[in-house]
Design a protein around this motif. Structure first.
Motif, short mmCIF file in Angstrom:
data_model
loop_
_atom_site.label_atom_id
_atom_site.label_comp_id
_atom_site.label_asym_id
_atom_site.label_seq_id
_atom_site.Cartn_x
_atom_site.Cartn_y
_atom_site.Cartn_z
N SER A 69 0.84 -1.24 -0.20
CA SER A 69 -0.16 -0.12 0.04
C SER A 69 0.86 1.09 -0.06
O SER A 69 0.57 2.18 -0.68
CB SER A 69 -1.13 0.04 1.22
N LEU A 128 2.25 1.47 -3.39
CA LEU A 128 1.36 1.73 -4.46
C LEU A 128 0.86 3.42 -4.17
O LEU A 128 0.50 3.92 -5.49
CB LEU A 128 0.29 0.90 -4.43
N ALA A 129 0.74 3.75 -3.40
CA ALA A 129 0.56 5.35 -2.88
C ALA A 129 1.66 6.13 -3.55
O ALA A 129 1.05 7.14 -4.27
CB ALA A 129 0.51 5.67 -1.44
N LEU A 134 -1.27 5.42 -6.65
CA LEU A 134 -2.79 5.29 -6.45
C LEU A 134 -3.09 6.00 -5.36
O LEU A 134 -2.78 5.68 -4.13
CB LEU A 134 -3.27 3.87 -6.29
N ARG A 179 -5.93 1.05 -3.47
CA ARG A 179 -4.73 0.17 -3.17
C ARG A 179 -5.10 -1.10 -2.40
O ARG A 179 -4.53 -2.23 -2.52
CB ARG A 179 -3.64 0.92 -2.39
#
Length: 173
Positions: A135, A138-139, A155, A161
């Motif tokens: 997470s 992907l952030a 994202l 996510r």
């Protein structure tokens, strides 16, 4: 038919047109003067009014909810739709592409696939791709691992996510 007088009129007309454009430019710059010395915004100019923003420095509501709670309610089917953003570089069939394959990525060691040239930023990490680490990555991939070769911006929605991680968790190794 074409004599010196005609040539003089044509050249005079072109010069007159050019002069009109130059004078028009000078008038426009005078009327729409920007900055203290005509610098067109090179120096900062004070705004005419300020727009008040409520809670500008506060934490957003979606980040206030712990990721574990969002992940517990994640929808793998919605994650399959979000994965469409990843298909350009990643596969789920065990073969590497521009990026490494992502089947079995959840709880796999970072940069552990043989045959893929990871960036030094990811190769230097010594942890597993837990849902929480995925997470964070992907952030903002470049924020999580500065120097990574992954050019994806990230994202921003925690739900997206969580959904994509839930989808990837269903992919066998």
């Amino acid at each position: 038919m074409f004599n010196t007088m005609t040539l003089t009129k044509v050249v005079g007309g072109l010069c007159g047109t050019f002069l009109i454009f130059l004078l028009g430019n000078w008038v426009a710059e005078t009327i729409y003067h920007v900055g203290p010395s005509g610098s067109h915004g090179e120096n900062e100019v004070a705004q005419a009014y300020a727009i008040e923003v409520a809670d500008a420095g506060g934490e957003s509501e979606e980040e206030a909810i712990p990721f574990a709670d969002v992940y517990a309610m994640a929808d793998a089917d919605a994650g399959a739709k979000v994965f469409n953003k990843c298909k350009a570089c990643h596969k789920l069939d065990g073969t590497n592409s521009t990026g490494p394959h992502l089947d079995g990525v959840v709880d796999r060691q970072v940069a552990s696939l043989d045959g893929f040239a990871y960036s030094d930023a990811l190769a230097g990490l010594d942890n597993a791709w837990t849902p929480e680490h995925l997470s964070e990555f992907l952030a903002s991939p470049k924020g999580y691992a500065p120097g990574t070769k992954m050019g994806f911006a990230g994202l921003p929605k925690v739900e997206d996510r969580a959904n994509i991680i839930a989808y990837l968790a269903t992919m066998p190794n």
